[in-house]
Design an enzyme around this catalytic site. Structure first.
Site, PDB file in Angstrom:
ATOM      1  N   GLN A 155      -0.279  -0.124 -58.669  1.00 39.95           N
ATOM      2  CA  GLN A 155       1.043  -0.021 -58.044  1.00 39.95           C
ATOM      3  C   GLN A 155       1.365  -1.286 -57.243  1.00 39.95           C
ATOM      4  OE1 GLN A 155       1.455   3.961 -56.804  1.00 39.95           O
ATOM      5  NE2 GLN A 155       3.351   3.661 -55.696  1.00 39.95           N
ATOM      6  N   SER A 175      -7.011   0.762 -59.066  1.00 39.88           N
ATOM      7  CA  SER A 175      -6.406   2.053 -58.709  1.00 39.88           C
ATOM      8  C   SER A 175      -5.779   2.701 -59.944  1.00 39.88           C
ATOM      9  CB  SER A 175      -5.399   1.848 -57.572  1.00 39.88           C
ATOM     10  OG  SER A 175      -4.957   3.077 -57.057  1.00 39.88           O
ATOM     11  N   LEU A 176      -4.464   2.815 -59.991  1.00 42.44           N
ATOM     12  CA  LEU A 176      -3.770   3.351 -61.167  1.00 42.44           C
ATOM     13  C   LEU A 176      -4.231   2.659 -62.455  1.00 42.44           C
ATOM     14  CD1 LEU A 176      -1.229   4.541 -62.748  1.00 42.44           C
ATOM     15  CD2 LEU A 176      -0.049   2.499 -61.959  1.00 42.44           C
ATOM     16  N   ARG A 181      -0.859  12.526 -61.549  1.00 39.53           N
ATOM     17  CA  ARG A 181      -1.382  11.785 -60.391  1.00 39.53           C
ATOM     18  C   ARG A 181      -0.247  11.356 -59.459  1.00 39.53           C
ATOM     19  NH1 ARG A 181      -2.597   6.255 -59.078  1.00 39.53           N
ATOM     20  NH2 ARG A 181      -4.682   5.942 -58.188  1.00 39.53           N
ATOM     21  N   HIS A 224      -5.962   6.403 -51.185  1.00 36.60           N
ATOM     22  CA  HIS A 224      -7.407   6.126 -51.117  1.00 36.60           C
ATOM     23  C   HIS A 224      -7.981   6.414 -49.724  1.00 36.60           C
ATOM     24  CE1 HIS A 224      -7.197   4.568 -55.148  1.00 36.60           C
ATOM     25  NE2 HIS A 224      -6.171   3.827 -54.789  1.00 36.60           N
ATOM     26  N   GLN A 241     -11.758   8.848 -56.990  1.00 30.77           N
ATOM     27  CA  GLN A 241     -10.937   7.657 -56.719  1.00 30.77           C
ATOM     28  C   GLN A 241      -9.768   7.914 -55.772  1.00 30.77           C
ATOM     29  OE1 GLN A 241      -7.546   6.191 -58.505  1.00 30.77           O
ATOM     30  NE2 GLN A 241      -8.621   4.708 -59.779  1.00 30.77           N
TER      31      GLN A 241
END
Length: 295
Positions: free
Chosen positions: A9, A87-88, A112, A194, A244
């Protein structure tokens, strides 16, 4: 050895993926995605405003689509020895490496994004970038604060993003500045990604991940929460994906481990060039480039 990296992101921009749409196979994937999502995300990607692209239910699938469709467009030129995603981007990496189907990957990314959005609405929270301090100092100061505030993104040496409650982030920024941080910059994000505040999203996403078929990828994936142990084991991949959401993105350690394991070239697959810059901050001599489809 080639390492392929997939952004998360923040990499989105208006016009992303438009050049890919000229390709018939890519066009079919965009149209399939529009159908699965229930609105024409391709139109927002190609000509939407920054505000439209910033909405979580758009941003995450848009970046995923750009990365995955670009990887698929590379055809035989896509020959990864190792993959990782920020991440993503971990979901994009898994689809590109044939561990997840395109449809399942997209559905998980949508789930998500929605779960994270709901968690953000439950408790106002935020993130901040801390520049110019060692990781251990940031970790120590965060641990002493009597609020939710944790290291979230280890992006590169001297750049660590922290995540937590608004009060926790405010206290941490003040204390970290006093400890010598060059900057403590609050980020314009919807919540504390996170961090433990994403627990409701983790619970919601867990069943979706557990019920999705994940196969062994074609090469090892270095996952955010445990980059020192690259894996091709589907059970381990699922466990790391679930962790995660509340765990830290250990990107510095990911790049260091890839280099230690023989990575000679890093190829960023998706919008922007943020990850190439982070690789250079870990090792200035590393070879980096953006993936590009031959016209």
């Amino acid at each position: 050895m080639k390492a392929y990296l997939f952004p998360g992101q923040g990499a989105q921009f208006s016009g992303m993926g438009k050049e890919l749409y000229e390709n018939q196979e890519a066009k079919a994937l965009f149209e399939q995605a529009n159908e699965i999502i229930g609105f024409r995300i391709s139109d927002i990607m190609f000509s939407g405003s920054d505000d439209e692209l910033k909405q979580t239910n758009v941003t995450q699938p848009a970046i995923f689509l750009h990365s995955v469709i670009l990887a698929k467009s590379l055809k035989e030129a896509f020959q990864p020895d190792m993959v990782a995603g920020h991440s993503l981007g971990e979901f994009s990496a898994l689809v590109a490496a044939s561990a997840l189907s395109f449809e399942d990957g997209l559905r998980l990314v949508i789930a998500r994004a929605n779960a994270m959005q709901k968690a953000c609405e439950l408790q106002p929270s935020t993130m901040a970038a801390i520049l110019g301090l060692s990781d251990d100092v940031v970790e120590m100061i965060c641990a002493q604060i009597d609020e939710v505030v944790v290291p979230a993104n280890y992006n590169c040496p001297g750049q660590l993003v922290i995540s937590g409650s608004i009060a926790g982030i405010d206290i941490a920024c003040k204390q970290l500045t006093e400890a010598g941080a060059k900057r403590a910059l609050k980020l314009n994000v919807g919540g504390a990604f996170h961090s433990p505040l994403m627990e409701p999203a983790k619970v919601e996403l867990q069943s979706a991940i557990e019920n999705t078929l994940i196969s062994a990828p074609r090469c090892p994936i270095y996952q955010n929460v445990d980059p020192l142990h690259p894996t091709t084991d589907p059970a381990q991949i699922k466990a790391n994906l679930i962790t995660q959401l509340t765990g830290a993105v250990r990107w510095t350690q990911t790049i260091e481990q890839m280099l230690a394991n023989g990575a000679e070239e890093f190829v960023e697959v998706g919008p922007g060039n943020v990850l190439q810059g982070l690789v250079k901050k870990v090792n200035r001599a590393a070879i980096t480039r953006a993936a590009a489809v031959a016209v």
